[in-house]
Scaffold this motif. Structure first.
Motif, PDB file in Angstrom:
ATOM      1  N   ILE A   1      30.817  35.648  52.435  1.00 48.45           N
ATOM      2  CA  ILE A   1      31.060  35.367  51.019  1.00 48.45           C
ATOM      3  C   ILE A   1      31.416  36.657  50.276  1.00 48.45           C
ATOM      4  N   SER A   2      30.848  37.778  50.690  1.00 49.68           N
ATOM      5  CA  SER A   2      31.189  39.054  50.058  1.00 49.68           C
ATOM      6  C   SER A   2      32.674  39.347  50.219  1.00 49.68           C
ATOM      7  N   LEU A   3      33.200  39.169  51.422  1.00 46.40           N
ATOM      8  CA  LEU A   3      34.620  39.421  51.669  1.00 46.40           C
ATOM      9  C   LEU A   3      35.502  38.401  50.972  1.00 46.40           C
ATOM     10  N   ALA A   4      35.091  37.142  50.983  1.00 45.98           N
ATOM     11  CA  ALA A   4      35.888  36.094  50.343  1.00 45.98           C
ATOM     12  C   ALA A   4      36.030  36.373  48.843  1.00 45.98           C
ATOM     13  N   HIS A   5      34.939  36.779  48.194  1.00 44.53           N
ATOM     14  CA  HIS A   5      35.014  37.106  46.769  1.00 44.53           C
ATOM     15  C   HIS A   5      35.949  38.286  46.515  1.00 44.53           C
ATOM     16  N   LYS A   6      35.869  39.296  47.350  1.00 42.63           N
ATOM     17  CA  LYS A   6      36.716  40.475  47.157  1.00 42.63           C
ATOM     18  C   LYS A   6      38.191  40.114  47.293  1.00 42.63           C
ATOM     19  N   LEU A   7      38.508  39.237  48.222  1.00 43.97           N
ATOM     20  CA  LEU A   7      39.895  38.811  48.399  1.00 43.97           C
ATOM     21  C   LEU A   7      40.385  38.011  47.197  1.00 43.97           C
ATOM     22  N   SER A   8      39.555  37.090  46.710  1.00 45.17           N
ATOM     23  CA  SER A   8      39.946  36.282  45.550  1.00 45.17           C
ATOM     24  C   SER A   8      40.102  37.149  44.309  1.00 45.17           C
ATOM     25  N   HIS A   9      39.180  38.072  44.134  1.00 44.30           N
ATOM     26  CA  HIS A   9      39.242  38.963  42.977  1.00 44.30           C
ATOM     27  C   HIS A   9      40.503  39.820  43.027  1.00 44.30           C
ATOM     28  N   ARG A  10      40.843  40.324  44.191  1.00 41.65           N
ATOM     29  CA  ARG A  10      42.054  41.128  44.339  1.00 41.65           C
ATOM     30  C   ARG A  10      43.304  40.273  44.123  1.00 41.65           C
ATOM     31  N   LEU A  11      43.267  39.026  44.573  1.00 42.59           N
ATOM     32  CA  LEU A  11      44.396  38.117  44.376  1.00 42.59           C
ATOM     33  C   LEU A  11      44.682  37.932  42.885  1.00 42.59           C
ATOM     34  N   ALA A  12      43.636  37.797  42.090  1.00 38.98           N
ATOM     35  CA  ALA A  12      43.807  37.681  40.642  1.00 38.98           C
ATOM     36  C   ALA A  12      44.261  39.001  40.033  1.00 38.98           C
ATOM     37  N   GLN A  13      43.746  40.105  40.560  1.00 37.65           N
ATOM     38  CA  GLN A  13      44.079  41.414  40.016  1.00 37.65           C
ATOM     39  C   GLN A  13      45.567  41.725  40.154  1.00 37.65           C
ATOM     40  N   VAL A  14      46.134  41.469  41.328  1.00 36.72           N
ATOM     41  CA  VAL A  14      47.552  41.797  41.518  1.00 36.72           C
ATOM     42  C   VAL A  14      48.445  40.898  40.671  1.00 36.72           C
ATOM     43  N   ARG A  15      47.964  39.704  40.351  1.00 35.27           N
ATOM     44  CA  ARG A  15      48.712  38.824  39.438  1.00 35.27           C
ATOM     45  C   ARG A  15      48.643  39.360  38.013  1.00 35.27           C
ATOM     46  N   LYS A  16      47.441  39.656  37.540  1.00 36.36           N
ATOM     47  CA  LYS A  16      47.259  40.070  36.151  1.00 36.36           C
ATOM     48  C   LYS A  16      47.894  41.425  35.860  1.00 36.36           C
ATOM     49  N   GLU A  17      47.895  42.312  36.839  1.00 40.85           N
ATOM     50  CA  GLU A  17      48.471  43.638  36.638  1.00 40.85           C
ATOM     51  C   GLU A  17      49.980  43.674  36.879  1.00 40.85           C
ATOM     52  N   GLY A  18      50.556  42.531  37.236  1.00 37.90           N
ATOM     53  CA  GLY A  18      51.987  42.459  37.441  1.00 37.90           C
ATOM     54  C   GLY A  18      52.476  43.046  38.748  1.00 37.90           C
ATOM     55  N   ILE A  19      51.552  43.357  39.644  1.00 36.95           N
ATOM     56  CA  ILE A  19      51.949  43.894  40.949  1.00 36.95           C
ATOM     57  C   ILE A  19      52.718  42.838  41.731  1.00 36.95           C
ATOM     58  N   LEU A  20      52.244  41.603  41.666  1.00 36.06           N
ATOM     59  CA  LEU A  20      52.942  40.455  42.246  1.00 36.06           C
ATOM     60  C   LEU A  20      53.094  39.432  41.126  1.00 36.06           C
ATOM     61  N   SER A  21      54.129  39.601  40.316  1.00 36.41           N
ATOM     62  CA  SER A  21      54.283  38.820  39.088  1.00 36.41           C
ATOM     63  C   SER A  21      54.623  37.363  39.330  1.00 36.41           C
ATOM     64  N   TYR A  22      55.027  37.017  40.537  1.00 29.60           N
ATOM     65  CA  TYR A  22      55.369  35.624  40.826  1.00 29.60           C
ATOM     66  C   TYR A  22      54.132  34.771  41.131  1.00 29.60           C
ATOM     67  N   LEU A  23      52.976  35.397  41.249  1.00 26.58           N
ATOM     68  CA  LEU A  23      51.760  34.623  41.516  1.00 26.58           C
ATOM     69  C   LEU A  23      51.344  33.861  40.270  1.00 26.58           C
ATOM     70  N   ARG A  24      50.681  32.734  40.481  1.00 25.63           N
ATOM     71  CA  ARG A  24      50.144  31.922  39.409  1.00 25.63           C
ATOM     72  C   ARG A  24      48.615  31.871  39.554  1.00 25.63           C
ATOM     73  N   PRO A  25      47.882  31.374  38.557  1.00 23.74           N
ATOM     74  CA  PRO A  25      46.425  31.590  38.524  1.00 23.74           C
ATOM     75  C   PRO A  25      45.608  30.939  39.633  1.00 23.74           C
ATOM     76  N   ASP A  26      46.040  29.829  40.193  1.00 18.17           N
ATOM     77  CA  ASP A  26      45.218  29.106  41.160  1.00 18.17           C
ATOM     78  C   ASP A  26      45.295  29.768  42.532  1.00 18.17           C
ATOM     79  N   GLY A  27      44.143  29.877  43.197  1.00 22.08           N
ATOM     80  CA  GLY A  27      44.146  30.472  44.529  1.00 22.08           C
ATOM     81  C   GLY A  27      42.806  30.336  45.218  1.00 22.08           C
ATOM     82  N   LYS A  28      42.824  30.508  46.524  1.00 23.72           N
ATOM     83  CA  LYS A  28      41.608  30.411  47.336  1.00 23.72           C
ATOM     84  C   LYS A  28      41.630  31.465  48.427  1.00 23.72           C
ATOM     85  N   SER A  29      40.444  31.830  48.865  1.00 22.37           N
ATOM     86  CA  SER A  29      40.308  32.687  50.040  1.00 22.37           C
ATOM     87  C   SER A  29      39.240  32.094  50.948  1.00 22.37           C
TER      88      SER A  29
END
Length: 423
Positions: free
Chosen positions: A155-183
């Protein structure tokens, strides 16, 4: 002797997952009420679907909160606004409310407990010392020494992956991402200890086109490459156990994920209780957290149970520890306290139970006071519980969470030394 191997899997979701949208709305409403009225009684439930958010529940407070405004602000901050929302829009969705006051029968049991306890300077104030539990039920807390934050590794790793997935979206690193996601992460254990990463799974909502490319096979190839480098490699760079040549990496295995969030699936508060806690590695009492004020022991006692378990493991009394607490509505003292160290305890579970009873006040009022649960929103700019509503209520290291403190370690060690010194 043959080594015992098994696989264990935990999942996490991003803040744009429809259930998590609802959790964050419910906790944003709680934050708003407690900021204005720390004594408010709140039980806010949210459901979201295509073009609509419904907030219902029981709230008693002397302050007014513009709930539709809180809903739209929360949805906007998550990322569902305009074309970037992927079909769900904070400004155009309908917001419906159906709110009653807390039942007078429940309030009567909470306001004054059936029993009382003599007070001293180290326990809760006389004003709130005798409040009863807001409901009956069982709550579990858990800790283990698999990670620095004393959480299970999957669960520690899964949270880190999900948090990073949101981070790259919000910071515009991967601007084509949308808010929904799972790890999802599967860890291989050998003799009860994490040994290797078996599978890593990421699914993310994305735009229908990327850089003018509309061919889905090309889009998925771009996503796989970007998420491997910007999310998976980034997260595991700091981990002691990393994916190896045989680790299975799955990225958007459904093949396409354009329609997501409440537009693609309805959401509901309290439907991700395993994501919120230990990823299934520990038992769960069944009660959700979000939208509930601290008198609801589903929330406050689960935090306290984590606090107890974490301090026991941090003190070296066990490698793993699970605490079960049980409460009766209107009664302050837990009706039972159960400790299970799964054979890893340095002393017996019965002895650890006695240490818990002697050194932790687990009445609702004491938990509220010790963690300052009523005042945390005001002390954090009006946002505290909403931050917990995504990426876990326990094991957090990105924000200060009082039940993650290990300030009882010295006390437990001294109590242990004194007990056995007199035997």
């Amino acid at each position: 002797m043959t080594s015992k191997k098994f696989l264990f899997t935990s999942e996490s979701v991003t803040e744009g997952h429809p259930d998590k949208v609802c959790d964050q709305i419910s906790d944003a409403i709680l934050d708003e009420f407690l900021t204005k009225d720390p004594q408010a009684r709140v039980a806010a439930e949210t459901t979201a679907t295509t073009g609509m958010v419904l907030v219902c529940g029981e709230i008693t407070s002397n302050c007014y909160v513009d709930i539709p405004h809180v809903v739209r602000r929360t949805v906007r901050n998550i990322g569902y606004a305009g074309s970037a929302g992927g079909g769900f829009d904070c400004d155009t969705c309908a917001v419906l409310t159906s709110i009653d006051e807390q039942s007078v029968d429940i309030a009567g049991g909470v306001n004054k407990a059936l029993e009382s306890r003599s007070e001293n300077a180290d326990t809760a104030s006389s004003e709130t010392s005798n409040i009863g539990a807001g409901d009956q039920g069982i709550m579990f807390g858990y800790a283990c020494n698999e990670t620095p934050e004393l959480m299970p590794l999957p669960i520690s790793l899964a949270h880190k992956l999900s948090h990073r997935l949101a981070q790259v979206r919000k910071e515009g690193i991967l601007s084509y991402l949308r808010p929904d996601g799972k790890s999802q992460v599967t860890v291989e254990y050998i003799d009860g200890k994490p040994a290797r990463i078996h599978t890593v799974l990421l699914s993310t909502q994305h735009a229908a086109e990327i850089n003018g490319i509309s061919d889905n096979s090309k889009i998925q190839a771009i996503i796989r490459n970007d998420l491997q480098h910007c999310v998976i490699d980034y997260v595991f760079e700091k981990e002691s156990i990393k994916p190896d040549s045989e680790t299975i990496i799955l990225i958007n295995p459904s093949g396409r994920f354009v329609v997501g969030g409440p537009q693609g699936d309805s959401g509901l508060t309290g439907r991700k209780i395993i994501v919120d806690t230990y990823g299934g590695y520990s038992r769960h009492g069944g009660g959700a957290f979000s939208g509930k004020d601290p008198t609801k022991v589903d929330r406050s006692a689960a935090y306290a149970a984590r606090y107890v378990a974490k301090n026991i493991v941090a003190a070296g009394l066990a490698d793993k520890c699970e605490i079960e607490l049980a409460y009766a509505i209107g009664v302050a003292e837990p009706v039972s306290i159960f400790v299970d160290t799964f054979g890893t305890g340095k002393i017996s579970d019965d002895d650890i139970s006695e240490l818990v009873r002697a050194n932790f006040d687990l009445r609702p009022a004491a938990i509220i006071k010790n963690f300052d649960l009523r005042n945390l929103p005001a002390k954090n700019g009006g946002k505290f519980y909403q931050k917990l509503a995504a990426y876990g209520h326990v094991g957090r290291t990105d924000i200060f969470v009082p039940w993650e403190q290990t300030d009882k370690v010295a006390l437990l060690k001294n109590a242990l030394t004194n007990t056995y010194a007199t035997c």
